[in-house]
Design a protein around this motif. Sequence first.
Motif, PDB file in Angstrom:
ATOM      1  N   SER A 163       0.955  -1.302  -0.160  1.00 48.52           N
ATOM      2  CA  SER A 163      -0.210  -0.270   0.285  1.00 48.52           C
ATOM      3  C   SER A 163       1.172   1.442  -0.076  1.00 48.52           C
ATOM      4  CB  SER A 163      -1.087  -0.006   1.248  1.00 48.52           C
ATOM      5  OG  SER A 163      -1.498   1.412   1.251  1.00 48.52           O
TER       6      SER A 163
ATOM      7  N   ASP B  69       4.135   3.877   5.404  1.00 49.19           N
ATOM      8  CA  ASP B  69       5.360   4.746   5.848  1.00 49.19           C
ATOM      9  C   ASP B  69       6.449   3.895   5.430  1.00 49.19           C
ATOM     10  OD1 ASP B  69       7.125   6.477   6.469  1.00 49.19           O
ATOM     11  OD2 ASP B  69       5.428   8.241   6.886  1.00 49.19           O
TER      12      ASP B  69
ATOM     13  N   GLN C 103      -0.247   3.687   1.258  1.00 52.73           N
ATOM     14  CA  GLN C 103      -0.155   4.301   2.611  1.00 52.73           C
ATOM     15  C   GLN C 103       0.836   4.114   4.175  1.00 52.73           C
ATOM     16  OE1 GLN C 103      -4.402   3.253   2.942  1.00 52.73           O
ATOM     17  NE2 GLN C 103      -4.947   5.452   3.963  1.00 52.73           N
TER      18      GLN C 103
ATOM     19  N   PRO D 212      -2.170   3.621   8.558  1.00 51.86           N
ATOM     20  CA  PRO D 212      -3.177   4.207   8.972  1.00 51.86           C
ATOM     21  C   PRO D 212      -3.395   4.426   9.927  1.00 51.86           C
ATOM     22  CG  PRO D 212      -3.595   2.802   6.436  1.00 51.86           C
ATOM     23  CD  PRO D 212      -2.358   2.465   7.379  1.00 51.86           C
TER      24      PRO D 212
END
Length: 379
Positions: free
Chosen positions: A31, A35, A33, A68
């Motif tokens: 993903s 990090d 998303q 997330p």
Amino acid sequence: MANEKAAPALLKDILGPQALTVIADAGAASSPQFDHGAFLKAASFGLDALSIMERVRHIADALAGALPDEYPAALKIICAMAPRLSHGFQAVAVTEYVARYGLGDFDASVAALADLTRFGTAEFAIRPFLAKDAERTLATMLRWSGSEDEHVRRLASEGSRPRLPWATRVAALKDDPTLAAPILEALKADSSAYVRKSVANHLNDIAKDRPEWLLARLDGWSQHNAHTKWIVRHALRTLIKAGEPRALRLIGAEHGAAVDVRQFSVTPDHVHLGDAITITVELISSAPHTQRLVVDYRLHYARAGGKVASKIFKLRTLDLVAGATLNLAIRQMIRDFSTRRHHPGDHALELIVNGQTMARTGFVLEGTATDAIAGPLKD
């Protein structure tokens, strides 16, 4: 120097910097998303000082900072990461995220663990759910025992073990280690050796706290099925080593045996750390019929202050026909480990046949005290 031996690899290094990179890359591939940099920075910080299971928890917390904030979205990424990992312990660290951050979403979390266990094991991650709501979690695990996937069936047994190594203890299982009995019943003839080994280990856990319950339960299991017979034999190993007569009978042996000991010796009789000893046994049957023999030996380690610490090692379990002779030999190294303080002095050995001591011998360990343990090279 060229002739120096490399230091043995540490277990915790399985979750070292290389593993962190694999996990970070798996997250980024799963993903946008995720990090990648934040995870590596957090996971690397302070890693060197941590043990293997401390690293599992540390990595899970680092994942939380890279995923997330919304748990459903994070869980979706976690499940997508698992197939991209390269080692089972990496998967253990990833499942730990579910254990630490998913307790508030039971249904989604336990479903994810049933999926994730295929890539490593979720046996540790299921423990907080058992601790929070044992009844609901055990009901879910009982359903898992009927899964077509051996990894999920094994999770049902292994995750609910009362004494699961390296895992947090669950109060409900400590109070009643038999709570998972319906799961064990469902798996007592499982076709998978992977599952059967877990069931046997689970039952052996129970033997340490509720031996009477275990003996009564296993006495009611038919051993006509070879899979069940294997589980019973391995589940009883602690009680068999202790010479429990009912445990011996459940595997077709009697307490004590009609045998004459012709030889029980150890050579050499004086050793130093790093040396090998050879234990030799010769038995002859004095029974008029075939008898099942469980042959073990107990090693009494010298300790400081004249004390001793004992450990039983397995030799053989076999059927010996009337009048036959049995010859056994095992080579055993006396070498350094970190699990036992080994001291110089007399080390006694007992030959145990069907729970009874039949002969004694010993050897002398010379030299200074060090961390060591004797371990068989082969059975």
